[in-house]
Design an enzyme around this catalytic site. Structure first.
Site, PDB file in Angstrom:
ATOM      1  N   HIS A   1      39.859  14.787 -19.138  1.00 11.79           N
ATOM      2  CA  HIS A   1      39.140  14.120 -18.051  1.00 11.79           C
ATOM      3  C   HIS A   1      38.280  13.011 -18.654  1.00 11.79           C
ATOM      4  O   HIS A   1      37.578  13.224 -19.645  1.00 11.79           O
ATOM      5  CB  HIS A   1      38.280  15.162 -17.332  1.00 11.79           C
ATOM      6  CG  HIS A   1      37.339  14.597 -16.333  1.00 11.79           C
ATOM      7  ND1 HIS A   1      37.684  13.585 -15.467  1.00 11.79           N
ATOM      8  CD2 HIS A   1      36.038  14.896 -16.059  1.00 11.79           C
ATOM      9  CE1 HIS A   1      36.648  13.292 -14.707  1.00 11.79           C
ATOM     10  NE2 HIS A   1      35.643  14.062 -15.044  1.00 11.79           N
TER      11      HIS A   1
ATOM     12  N   ASN B   1      34.436   7.423 -14.680  1.00  8.94           N
ATOM     13  CA  ASN B   1      34.831   8.772 -14.269  1.00  8.94           C
ATOM     14  C   ASN B   1      35.373   8.716 -12.830  1.00  8.94           C
ATOM     15  O   ASN B   1      34.609   8.515 -11.889  1.00  8.94           O
ATOM     16  CB  ASN B   1      33.606   9.681 -14.359  1.00  8.94           C
ATOM     17  CG  ASN B   1      33.877  11.112 -13.939  1.00  8.94           C
ATOM     18  OD1 ASN B   1      34.921  11.408 -13.363  1.00  8.94           O
ATOM     19  ND2 ASN B   1      32.932  11.990 -14.217  1.00  8.94           N
TER      20      ASN B   1
ATOM     21  N   CYS C   1      36.043  17.646 -10.673  1.00  6.59           N
ATOM     22  CA  CYS C   1      36.811  16.885 -11.671  1.00  6.59           C
ATOM     23  C   CYS C   1      37.892  17.719 -12.333  1.00  6.59           C
ATOM     24  O   CYS C   1      38.727  17.190 -13.065  1.00  6.59           O
ATOM     25  CB  CYS C   1      35.877  16.304 -12.727  1.00  6.59           C
ATOM     26  SG  CYS C   1      34.620  15.243 -12.011  1.00  6.59           S
TER      27      CYS C   1
END
Ligand code: ACO
Length: 333
Positions: free
Chosen positions: A251, A281, A112
Protein backbone atom coordinates in the site's frame (compact mmCIF):
# COMPACT_ATOMS: atom_id res chain seq x y z
CA UNK A 1 -6.60 -25.20 -7.72
CA UNK A 2 -6.47 -21.46 -7.19
CA UNK A 3 -7.57 -18.08 -8.42
CA UNK A 4 -5.63 -15.64 -10.55
CA UNK A 5 -5.79 -12.16 -12.07
CA UNK A 6 -6.69 -12.30 -15.78
CA UNK A 7 -7.26 -8.58 -16.43
CA UNK A 8 -6.24 -5.28 -14.87
CA UNK A 9 -6.86 -1.57 -15.40
CA UNK A 10 -6.55 1.80 -13.70
CA UNK A 11 -8.20 5.21 -13.94
CA UNK A 12 -6.76 8.30 -12.29
CA UNK A 13 -7.89 11.91 -12.56
CA UNK A 14 -5.86 14.04 -14.99
CA UNK A 15 -5.72 16.88 -12.49
CA UNK A 16 -2.37 16.88 -10.64
CA UNK A 17 -1.93 18.73 -7.34
CA UNK A 18 1.74 19.33 -6.49
CA UNK A 19 3.26 19.85 -3.06
CA UNK A 20 3.86 23.48 -4.04
CA UNK A 21 0.12 23.96 -4.62
CA UNK A 22 -0.66 22.49 -1.19
CA UNK A 23 1.98 24.80 0.30
CA UNK A 24 -0.07 27.70 -1.04
CA UNK A 25 -3.13 26.37 0.83
CA UNK A 26 -1.70 25.38 4.26
CA UNK A 27 1.48 26.07 6.24
CA UNK A 28 3.79 23.43 4.74
CA UNK A 29 6.60 23.04 2.21
CA UNK A 30 7.52 20.67 -0.59
CA UNK A 31 10.65 19.83 1.40
CA UNK A 32 8.65 18.84 4.54
CA UNK A 33 6.17 16.74 2.59
CA UNK A 34 8.79 14.97 0.48
CA UNK A 35 11.19 14.27 3.35
CA UNK A 36 8.42 12.87 5.63
CA UNK A 37 6.38 10.98 3.03
CA UNK A 38 8.22 10.69 -0.30
CA UNK A 39 5.16 12.23 -1.99
CA UNK A 40 5.68 14.87 -4.73
CA UNK A 41 2.18 15.09 -6.19
CA UNK A 42 -1.23 13.45 -6.17
CA UNK A 43 -4.28 13.30 -8.48
CA UNK A 44 -7.40 15.17 -7.41
CA UNK A 45 -10.84 14.45 -8.87
CA UNK A 46 -12.50 17.38 -10.61
CA UNK A 47 -16.23 18.05 -10.66
CA UNK A 48 -17.96 15.10 -12.30
CA UNK A 49 -15.23 12.66 -11.34
CA UNK A 50 -16.34 10.43 -8.48
CA UNK A 51 -15.62 7.07 -6.89
CA UNK A 52 -18.19 5.58 -9.29
CA UNK A 53 -16.82 7.13 -12.51
CA UNK A 54 -13.19 6.30 -11.72
CA UNK A 55 -14.10 2.77 -10.63
CA UNK A 56 -16.25 2.22 -13.73
CA UNK A 57 -13.43 3.34 -16.04
CA UNK A 58 -10.87 1.10 -14.31
CA UNK A 59 -13.35 -1.83 -14.42
CA UNK A 60 -13.97 -1.41 -18.16
CA UNK A 61 -10.21 -1.37 -18.83
CA UNK A 62 -9.69 -4.51 -16.76
CA UNK A 63 -12.46 -6.35 -18.65
CA UNK A 64 -11.03 -5.23 -22.01
CA UNK A 65 -7.58 -6.46 -21.00
CA UNK A 66 -9.11 -9.80 -19.88
CA UNK A 67 -11.14 -10.00 -23.12
CA UNK A 68 -14.17 -10.82 -20.99
CA UNK A 69 -17.65 -9.46 -21.58
CA UNK A 70 -19.33 -7.69 -18.66
CA UNK A 71 -22.25 -10.09 -19.17
CA UNK A 72 -19.95 -12.92 -18.04
CA UNK A 73 -19.10 -11.32 -14.69
CA UNK A 74 -20.70 -13.12 -11.72
CA UNK A 75 -19.77 -10.71 -8.93
CA UNK A 76 -18.73 -7.05 -8.70
CA UNK A 77 -16.91 -6.07 -5.50
CA UNK A 78 -15.90 -2.47 -4.86
CA UNK A 79 -13.40 -1.84 -2.07
CA UNK A 80 -13.83 1.76 -0.92
CA UNK A 81 -14.07 4.00 2.12
CA UNK A 82 -15.35 6.89 0.01
CA UNK A 83 -18.44 5.37 -1.65
CA UNK A 84 -20.49 7.31 -4.15
CA UNK A 85 -23.12 7.67 -1.40
CA UNK A 86 -23.98 5.72 1.79
CA UNK A 87 -26.44 3.64 -0.20
CA UNK A 88 -26.83 2.02 -2.64
CA UNK A 89 -23.48 0.30 -2.98
CA UNK A 90 -21.09 1.84 -5.51
CA UNK A 91 -20.67 -1.73 -6.82
CA UNK A 92 -24.33 -1.74 -7.95
CA UNK A 93 -23.80 1.52 -9.86
CA UNK A 94 -20.74 0.07 -11.60
CA UNK A 95 -22.51 -3.25 -12.26
CA UNK A 96 -25.28 -1.38 -14.07
CA UNK A 97 -23.01 1.05 -15.94
CA UNK A 98 -20.78 -1.66 -17.43
CA UNK A 99 -23.70 -3.98 -18.27
CA UNK A 100 -22.81 -6.80 -15.87
CA UNK A 101 -26.42 -7.88 -15.99
CA UNK A 102 -25.95 -11.31 -14.37
CA UNK A 103 -23.68 -10.14 -11.55
CA UNK A 104 -24.24 -9.66 -7.85
CA UNK A 105 -22.64 -6.52 -6.42
CA UNK A 106 -21.56 -5.21 -3.05
CA UNK A 107 -19.09 -2.81 -1.44
CA UNK A 108 -16.37 -3.88 0.95
CA UNK A 109 -14.86 -1.50 3.50
CA UNK A 110 -11.57 -2.51 5.07
CA UNK A 111 -10.13 0.99 4.49
CA UNK A 112 -6.69 0.87 2.87
CA UNK A 113 -6.58 -2.92 3.27
CA UNK A 114 -9.82 -3.21 1.25
CA UNK A 115 -8.34 -4.32 -2.05
CA UNK A 116 -6.23 -7.09 -0.51
CA UNK A 117 -9.25 -8.21 1.55
CA UNK A 118 -11.25 -8.17 -1.70
CA UNK A 119 -8.77 -10.48 -3.41
CA UNK A 120 -9.29 -13.02 -0.66
CA UNK A 121 -13.09 -12.66 -0.88
CA UNK A 122 -12.89 -13.13 -4.66
CA UNK A 123 -10.72 -16.21 -4.19
CA UNK A 124 -13.22 -17.66 -1.72
CA UNK A 125 -16.13 -17.09 -4.15
CA UNK A 126 -14.24 -18.73 -7.01
CA UNK A 127 -12.76 -21.65 -5.03
CA UNK A 128 -16.18 -22.46 -3.56
CA UNK A 129 -17.82 -22.49 -7.00
CA UNK A 130 -20.03 -19.54 -6.08
CA UNK A 131 -18.63 -17.45 -8.94
CA UNK A 132 -16.50 -18.06 -12.03
CA UNK A 133 -15.56 -14.46 -12.75
CA UNK A 134 -15.17 -11.73 -10.13
CA UNK A 135 -14.54 -8.07 -10.94
CA UNK A 136 -12.72 -6.44 -8.03
CA UNK A 137 -12.41 -2.65 -8.00
CA UNK A 138 -10.58 -0.38 -5.55
CA UNK A 139 -11.78 3.18 -6.02
CA UNK A 140 -11.44 6.28 -3.87
CA UNK A 141 -11.98 10.02 -3.87
CA UNK A 142 -10.04 10.74 -0.69
CA UNK A 143 -10.00 14.44 -1.60
CA UNK A 144 -13.72 14.57 -0.68
CA UNK A 145 -13.13 13.44 2.93
CA UNK A 146 -9.93 15.38 3.56
CA UNK A 147 -9.86 18.57 5.61
CA UNK A 148 -7.95 20.85 3.24
CA UNK A 149 -7.12 23.15 6.19
CA UNK A 150 -5.39 20.34 8.16
CA UNK A 151 -1.76 20.18 7.08
CA UNK A 152 -1.12 16.96 8.98
CA UNK A 153 -3.47 14.96 6.71
CA UNK A 154 -4.16 16.90 3.50
CA UNK A 155 -0.63 16.37 2.18
CA UNK A 156 -0.95 12.57 2.27
CA UNK A 157 -3.90 11.51 0.12
CA UNK A 158 -5.02 11.37 -3.52
CA UNK A 159 -7.75 10.01 -5.77
CA UNK A 160 -7.87 7.11 -8.24
CA UNK A 161 -9.09 3.62 -9.05
CA UNK A 162 -7.75 0.25 -10.08
CA UNK A 163 -9.53 -2.98 -10.99
CA UNK A 164 -8.77 -6.63 -11.64
CA UNK A 165 -10.72 -9.54 -13.10
CA UNK A 166 -10.21 -12.81 -11.23
CA UNK A 167 -10.87 -16.38 -12.36
CA UNK A 168 -9.92 -19.97 -11.57
CA UNK A 169 -6.46 -21.21 -12.53
CA UNK A 170 -4.98 -24.71 -12.26
CA UNK A 171 -1.44 -23.63 -11.33
CA UNK A 172 -0.12 -20.47 -9.67
CA UNK A 173 -2.36 -17.55 -8.70
CA UNK A 174 -3.18 -16.72 -5.08
CA UNK A 175 -1.06 -19.05 -2.92
CA UNK A 176 -1.80 -17.72 0.57
CA UNK A 177 -2.97 -14.71 2.52
CA UNK A 178 -2.91 -13.17 5.97
CA UNK A 179 -5.79 -10.93 7.05
CA UNK A 180 -6.19 -9.20 10.39
CA UNK A 181 -7.80 -6.45 12.40
CA UNK A 182 -7.28 -4.68 15.71
CA UNK A 183 -10.35 -2.57 16.39
CA UNK A 184 -8.87 -1.30 19.65
CA UNK A 185 -7.01 1.16 17.41
CA UNK A 186 -10.15 2.39 15.66
CA UNK A 187 -9.78 5.89 17.14
CA UNK A 188 -6.34 6.34 15.54
CA UNK A 189 -7.72 6.80 12.05
CA UNK A 190 -11.37 7.62 11.48
CA UNK A 191 -14.11 9.72 9.96
CA UNK A 192 -16.16 10.06 13.11
CA UNK A 193 -19.23 11.86 11.79
CA UNK A 194 -22.03 10.87 9.47
CA UNK A 195 -22.68 7.36 10.77
CA UNK A 196 -24.98 5.72 13.29
CA UNK A 197 -23.09 7.00 16.34
CA UNK A 198 -22.90 10.62 15.23
CA UNK A 199 -25.34 11.35 12.41
CA UNK A 200 -24.74 14.44 10.30
CA UNK A 201 -25.86 17.63 12.00
CA UNK A 202 -24.88 21.27 11.98
CA UNK A 203 -22.73 20.46 15.01
CA UNK A 204 -20.84 17.57 13.38
CA UNK A 205 -20.10 19.80 10.43
CA UNK A 206 -18.99 22.67 12.68
CA UNK A 207 -16.75 20.18 14.53
CA UNK A 208 -15.36 18.97 11.18
CA UNK A 209 -16.26 15.36 12.06
CA UNK A 210 -17.04 14.57 8.43
CA UNK A 211 -13.32 14.76 7.66
CA UNK A 212 -10.63 12.10 8.10
CA UNK A 213 -8.65 12.47 11.33
CA UNK A 214 -5.50 10.57 12.17
CA UNK A 215 -2.84 10.10 14.83
CA UNK A 216 0.02 9.98 12.33
CA UNK A 217 2.77 8.80 14.67
CA UNK A 218 0.78 5.85 16.05
CA UNK A 219 -0.48 4.86 12.61
CA UNK A 220 3.09 4.98 11.31
CA UNK A 221 4.31 2.47 13.92
CA UNK A 222 1.33 0.20 13.34
CA UNK A 223 1.80 0.40 9.55
CA UNK A 224 5.42 -0.76 9.57
CA UNK A 225 4.72 -3.64 11.99
CA UNK A 226 1.53 -4.79 10.21
CA UNK A 227 3.20 -4.70 6.79
CA UNK A 228 6.17 -6.74 7.95
CA UNK A 229 4.25 -9.33 9.95
CA UNK A 230 1.43 -9.88 7.44
CA UNK A 231 3.85 -10.13 4.49
CA UNK A 232 6.04 -12.58 6.42
CA UNK A 233 3.00 -14.68 7.40
CA UNK A 234 1.61 -14.80 3.85
CA UNK A 235 5.03 -15.80 2.49
CA UNK A 236 5.46 -18.50 5.14
CA UNK A 237 1.98 -19.88 4.38
CA UNK A 238 2.88 -19.94 0.67
CA UNK A 239 6.11 -21.77 1.51
CA UNK A 240 8.24 -18.92 0.12
CA UNK A 241 11.34 -17.44 1.71
CA UNK A 242 11.87 -13.66 1.34
CA UNK A 243 14.77 -14.38 -1.08
CA UNK A 244 12.30 -16.04 -3.45
CA UNK A 245 10.08 -12.97 -3.67
CA UNK A 246 10.26 -11.18 -7.04
CA UNK A 247 8.22 -8.06 -6.29
CA UNK A 248 6.73 -6.54 -3.15
CA UNK A 249 3.76 -4.25 -3.86
CA UNK A 250 2.74 -2.54 -0.62
CA UNK A 251 0.00 0.00 0.00
CA UNK A 252 1.46 3.35 -1.09
CA UNK A 253 0.77 5.38 2.07
CA UNK A 254 4.24 6.77 2.68
CA UNK A 255 7.61 5.91 1.15
CA UNK A 256 9.22 5.94 4.61
CA UNK A 257 6.82 3.23 5.79
CA UNK A 258 7.56 1.17 2.66
CA UNK A 259 11.34 1.54 3.07
CA UNK A 260 11.27 0.67 6.77
CA UNK A 261 9.15 -2.44 6.11
CA UNK A 262 11.32 -3.49 3.14
CA UNK A 263 14.47 -3.18 5.26
CA UNK A 264 12.99 -5.45 7.92
CA UNK A 265 11.96 -7.97 5.24
CA UNK A 266 15.51 -7.80 3.76
CA UNK A 267 14.17 -6.63 0.38
CA UNK A 268 16.36 -4.40 -1.78
CA UNK A 269 14.77 -1.49 -3.64
CA UNK A 270 14.87 -3.49 -6.91
CA UNK A 271 12.22 -5.83 -5.44
CA UNK A 272 9.92 -3.14 -4.03
CA UNK A 273 7.40 -1.23 -6.13
CA UNK A 274 6.88 2.44 -5.26
CA UNK A 275 4.71 5.05 -6.97
CA UNK A 276 3.56 7.00 -3.90
CA UNK A 277 5.61 9.98 -5.11
CA UNK A 278 3.14 10.44 -7.99
CA UNK A 279 -0.18 9.53 -6.37
CA UNK A 280 0.04 9.84 -2.59
CA UNK A 281 -2.17 7.51 -0.58
CA UNK A 282 -5.19 6.45 -2.67
CA UNK A 283 -6.37 4.01 0.02
CA UNK A 284 -7.97 0.88 -1.48
CA UNK A 285 -7.00 2.00 -5.00
CA UNK A 286 -3.29 2.13 -4.27
CA UNK A 287 -2.43 -1.57 -4.67
CA UNK A 288 -4.28 -2.11 -7.97
CA UNK A 289 -2.87 1.16 -9.41
CA UNK A 290 0.63 0.06 -8.33
CA UNK A 291 0.08 -3.42 -9.80
CA UNK A 292 -1.03 -1.91 -13.13
CA UNK A 293 2.05 0.32 -13.24
CA UNK A 294 4.39 -2.54 -12.30
CA UNK A 295 2.90 -4.50 -15.22
CA UNK A 296 3.15 -1.50 -17.58
CA UNK A 297 6.82 -1.12 -16.62
CA UNK A 298 7.57 -4.78 -17.40
CA UNK A 299 8.41 -5.60 -13.79
CA UNK A 300 6.14 -8.67 -13.61
CA UNK A 301 6.33 -11.86 -15.71
CA UNK A 302 4.62 -15.25 -15.53
CA UNK A 303 5.93 -17.33 -12.63
CA UNK A 304 6.95 -14.25 -10.60
CA UNK A 305 6.17 -14.32 -6.91
CA UNK A 306 4.46 -11.17 -5.66
CA UNK A 307 3.29 -10.08 -2.23
CA UNK A 308 0.63 -7.36 -2.02
CA UNK A 309 0.06 -5.77 1.41
CA UNK A 310 -2.61 -3.30 2.52
CA UNK A 311 -3.02 -1.66 5.94
CA UNK A 312 -5.03 1.16 7.41
CA UNK A 313 -8.07 2.20 9.39
CA UNK A 314 -9.74 -0.42 11.53
CA UNK A 315 -7.01 -0.93 12.28
CA UNK A 316 -6.85 -3.59 9.59
CA UNK A 317 -4.31 -5.28 7.34
CA UNK A 318 -4.13 -7.91 4.61
CA UNK A 319 -1.32 -9.55 2.67
CA UNK A 320 -1.71 -11.77 -0.40
CA UNK A 321 1.01 -14.01 -1.87
CA UNK A 322 0.36 -14.25 -5.60
CA UNK A 323 2.18 -16.24 -8.27
CA UNK A 324 1.66 -14.27 -11.48
CA UNK A 325 0.25 -16.38 -14.32
CA UNK A 326 -0.55 -14.07 -17.24
CA UNK A 327 1.66 -13.08 -20.14
CA UNK A 328 1.87 -9.29 -20.10
CA UNK A 329 1.60 -7.70 -23.56
CA UNK A 330 4.29 -5.15 -24.41
CA UNK A 331 3.20 -1.53 -24.90
CA UNK A 332 3.10 -2.06 -28.70
CA UNK A 333 0.58 -4.94 -28.52
N1 ACO B 1 3.99 20.54 7.08
C1 ACO B 1 4.81 21.02 8.02
N2 ACO B 1 4.79 20.59 9.30
C2 ACO B 1 3.90 19.62 9.61
C3 ACO B 1 3.01 19.08 8.67
C4 ACO B 1 3.08 19.58 7.35
N3 ACO B 1 2.30 19.12 6.36
N4 ACO B 1 2.25 18.15 9.27
C5 ACO B 1 2.63 18.09 10.55
N5 ACO B 1 3.62 18.99 10.76
C6 ACO B 1 4.34 19.27 11.99
C7 ACO B 1 3.59 18.85 13.20
O1 ACO B 1 2.70 19.88 13.59
C8 ACO B 1 4.69 18.63 14.21
O2 ACO B 1 5.06 19.87 14.75
P1 ACO B 1 5.41 20.00 16.31
O3 ACO B 1 6.57 19.07 16.53
O4 ACO B 1 5.73 21.44 16.45
O5 ACO B 1 4.16 19.54 17.02
C9 ACO B 1 5.87 18.14 13.34
O6 ACO B 1 5.53 18.50 11.99
C10 ACO B 1 6.11 16.66 13.43
O7 ACO B 1 4.87 15.99 13.27
P2 ACO B 1 4.80 14.43 13.28
O8 ACO B 1 3.36 14.02 13.19
O9 ACO B 1 5.61 13.87 14.38
O10 ACO B 1 5.56 14.09 11.93
P3 ACO B 1 5.99 12.67 11.42
O11 ACO B 1 7.44 12.64 11.16
O12 ACO B 1 5.40 11.57 12.25
O13 ACO B 1 5.28 12.59 9.99
C11 ACO B 1 3.31 11.65 9.00
C12 ACO B 1 3.88 12.73 9.92
C13 ACO B 1 3.91 11.84 7.62
C14 ACO B 1 1.80 11.83 8.93
C15 ACO B 1 3.68 10.26 9.55
O14 ACO B 1 3.36 10.19 10.91
C16 ACO B 1 2.97 9.15 8.83
O15 ACO B 1 3.23 8.89 7.66
N6 ACO B 1 2.07 8.41 9.51
C17 ACO B 1 1.35 7.31 8.89
C18 ACO B 1 0.24 7.85 8.06
C19 ACO B 1 -0.44 6.82 7.21
O16 ACO B 1 0.19 6.03 6.56
N7 ACO B 1 -1.76 6.86 7.20
C20 ACO B 1 -2.51 6.15 6.27
C21 ACO B 1 -2.99 4.84 6.72
S1 ACO B 1 -3.98 4.20 5.45
C22 ACO B 1 -5.70 4.45 5.68
O17 ACO B 1 -6.39 3.58 6.13
C23 ACO B 1 -6.32 5.76 5.29
Amino acid sequence: MSTTIVGWGKAVPKNVRSNAEIASMVDTTDEWIFSRTGIRERRIATEGETTFTLGRDAAERALTRARISAADVDMVIVATLTPEMPMPATASLIQDAIGASRAGAFDLNAACAGFAYGMEVARAFIDSGGARTVLLVGSETMSRVIDWTDRSTCVLFGDGAGAVVMQHVDHGGVRASSLGSDGSGSHLLQIAGGGSRTPVSKQTIADRLHFLAMDGREVYKFAVNATVSSAATAMARAGWSPEELDLFIPHQANVRIIKAAARRLHLGTDRVFVNAHRYGNTSSASIPIALCEALEQGRVSPGNRLVLVGFGAGLSWAAVALEWTMTVPTAAE
